[in-house]
Design a protein around this motif. Structure first.
Motif, short mmCIF file in Angstrom:
data_model
loop_
_atom_site.label_atom_id
_atom_site.label_comp_id
_atom_site.label_asym_id
_atom_site.label_seq_id
_atom_site.Cartn_x
_atom_site.Cartn_y
_atom_site.Cartn_z
N LYS A 35 0.84 -1.19 0.00
CA LYS A 35 0.00 0.00 0.00
C LYS A 35 0.88 1.24 0.00
O LYS A 35 1.84 1.31 0.76
N PRO A 36 0.57 2.23 -0.84
CA PRO A 36 1.40 3.43 -0.84
C PRO A 36 1.27 4.17 0.48
O PRO A 36 0.20 4.25 1.07
N VAL A 37 2.38 4.72 0.93
CA VAL A 37 2.41 5.41 2.22
C VAL A 37 2.33 6.91 1.97
O VAL A 37 3.06 7.46 1.15
N ALA A 38 1.46 7.57 2.69
CA ALA A 38 1.36 9.03 2.59
C ALA A 38 2.46 9.65 3.43
O ALA A 38 2.75 9.19 4.54
N ASP A 39 3.08 10.67 2.90
CA ASP A 39 4.15 11.33 3.63
C ASP A 39 3.52 12.34 4.58
O ASP A 39 2.89 13.31 4.17
N TRP A 40 3.65 12.13 5.87
CA TRP A 40 3.00 12.97 6.86
C TRP A 40 3.69 14.32 6.99
O TRP A 40 3.12 15.26 7.52
N ARG A 41 4.92 14.44 6.49
CA ARG A 41 5.64 15.70 6.59
C ARG A 41 5.17 16.72 5.57
O ARG A 41 5.31 17.91 5.75
N GLU A 42 4.62 16.24 4.45
CA GLU A 42 4.13 17.15 3.42
C GLU A 42 2.68 17.50 3.71
O GLU A 42 1.84 16.62 3.80
N PRO A 43 2.36 18.78 3.85
CA PRO A 43 0.96 19.12 4.09
C PRO A 43 0.13 18.89 2.83
O PRO A 43 0.59 19.10 1.71
N LYS A 44 -1.08 18.45 3.02
CA LYS A 44 -1.98 18.24 1.90
C LYS A 44 -2.51 19.59 1.43
O LYS A 44 -2.76 20.47 2.24
N PRO A 45 -2.68 19.75 0.13
CA PRO A 45 -3.21 21.03 -0.35
C PRO A 45 -4.66 21.20 0.08
O PRO A 45 -5.44 20.24 0.13
N LEU A 46 -5.01 22.43 0.41
CA LEU A 46 -6.38 22.71 0.83
C LEU A 46 -7.29 22.74 -0.38
O LEU A 46 -6.90 23.19 -1.46
N PRO A 47 -8.54 22.30 -0.21
CA PRO A 47 -9.47 22.38 -1.34
C PRO A 47 -9.82 23.84 -1.61
O PRO A 47 -9.74 24.69 -0.72
N PRO A 48 -10.20 24.16 -2.84
CA PRO A 48 -10.55 25.56 -3.14
C PRO A 48 -11.79 25.97 -2.35
O PRO A 48 -12.66 25.15 -2.07
N PRO A 49 -11.87 27.25 -1.96
CA PRO A 49 -13.03 27.69 -1.19
C PRO A 49 -14.30 27.62 -2.02
O PRO A 49 -14.28 27.80 -3.24
N ALA A 50 -15.40 27.37 -1.35
CA ALA A 50 -16.69 27.29 -2.04
C ALA A 50 -17.13 28.70 -2.44
O ALA A 50 -16.86 29.67 -1.73
N PRO A 51 -17.79 28.84 -3.57
CA PRO A 51 -18.26 30.16 -3.97
C PRO A 51 -19.33 30.65 -2.99
O PRO A 51 -20.06 29.84 -2.41
N PRO A 52 -19.45 31.96 -2.80
CA PRO A 52 -20.46 32.46 -1.88
C PRO A 52 -21.86 32.18 -2.40
O PRO A 52 -22.10 32.16 -3.61
N LEU A 53 -22.79 31.97 -1.49
CA LEU A 53 -24.16 31.69 -1.87
C LEU A 53 -24.86 33.00 -2.23
O LEU A 53 -24.69 34.01 -1.56
N ARG A 54 -25.63 32.95 -3.27
CA ARG A 54 -26.39 34.12 -3.67
C ARG A 54 -27.82 33.94 -3.22
O ARG A 54 -28.45 32.92 -3.48
N ILE A 55 -28.33 34.92 -2.52
CA ILE A 55 -29.72 34.87 -2.06
C ILE A 55 -30.51 35.84 -2.92
O ILE A 55 -30.19 37.03 -2.99
N ARG A 56 -31.51 35.31 -3.57
CA ARG A 56 -32.33 36.16 -4.43
C ARG A 56 -33.65 36.42 -3.72
O ARG A 56 -34.39 35.51 -3.40
N LEU A 57 -33.91 37.68 -3.47
CA LEU A 57 -35.16 38.07 -2.84
C LEU A 57 -36.14 38.51 -3.91
O LEU A 57 -35.80 39.30 -4.80
N ARG A 58 -37.32 38.01 -3.81
CA ARG A 58 -38.37 38.40 -4.74
C ARG A 58 -39.43 39.15 -3.95
O ARG A 58 -40.10 38.57 -3.10
N PRO A 59 -39.60 40.42 -4.20
CA PRO A 59 -40.53 41.20 -3.39
C PRO A 59 -41.98 40.75 -3.55
O PRO A 59 -42.79 40.92 -2.66
N TRP A 60 -42.35 40.14 -4.66
CA TRP A 60 -43.74 39.76 -4.85
C TRP A 60 -44.10 38.49 -4.09
O TRP A 60 -45.26 38.14 -4.00
N THR A 61 -43.13 37.79 -3.53
CA THR A 61 -43.46 36.58 -2.77
C THR A 61 -43.76 36.90 -1.32
O THR A 61 -44.37 36.09 -0.63
#
Length: 69
Positions: A35-61
């Motif tokens: 089994k391949p061994v993960a090198d614990w000394r190398e930090p894993k790259p962080l996943p890209p940040p999630a895009p911000p959520l857009r909230i759409r307000l509809r005044p007629w609702t």
């Protein structure tokens, strides 16, 4: 449970049971050694940040109740 045969005592001769245990240990150690061994000394790259959520307000609702007179 890759070695289900070792869970129960199916073998009549103790030599057969020992042989099955030896095969099981060999398979387990082969899997662990290859089994391949993960090198614990190398930090894993962080996943890209999630895009911000857009909230759409509809005044007629949203309807307000009429004010009491």
């Amino acid at each position: 449970m890759r070695s289900r045969r070792n869970c129960r005592d199916y073998e009549k001769l103790p030599g057969h049971a020992e042989a099955h245990l030896a095969w099981t240990v060999m398979a387990l150690m082969t899997r662990r050694l290859t089994k391949p061994v993960a090198d614990w000394r190398e930090p894993k790259p962080l996943p890209p940040p999630a895009p911000p959520l857009r909230i759409r307000l509809r005044p007629w609702t949203v309807r307000l109740a009429p004010a009491p007179l």
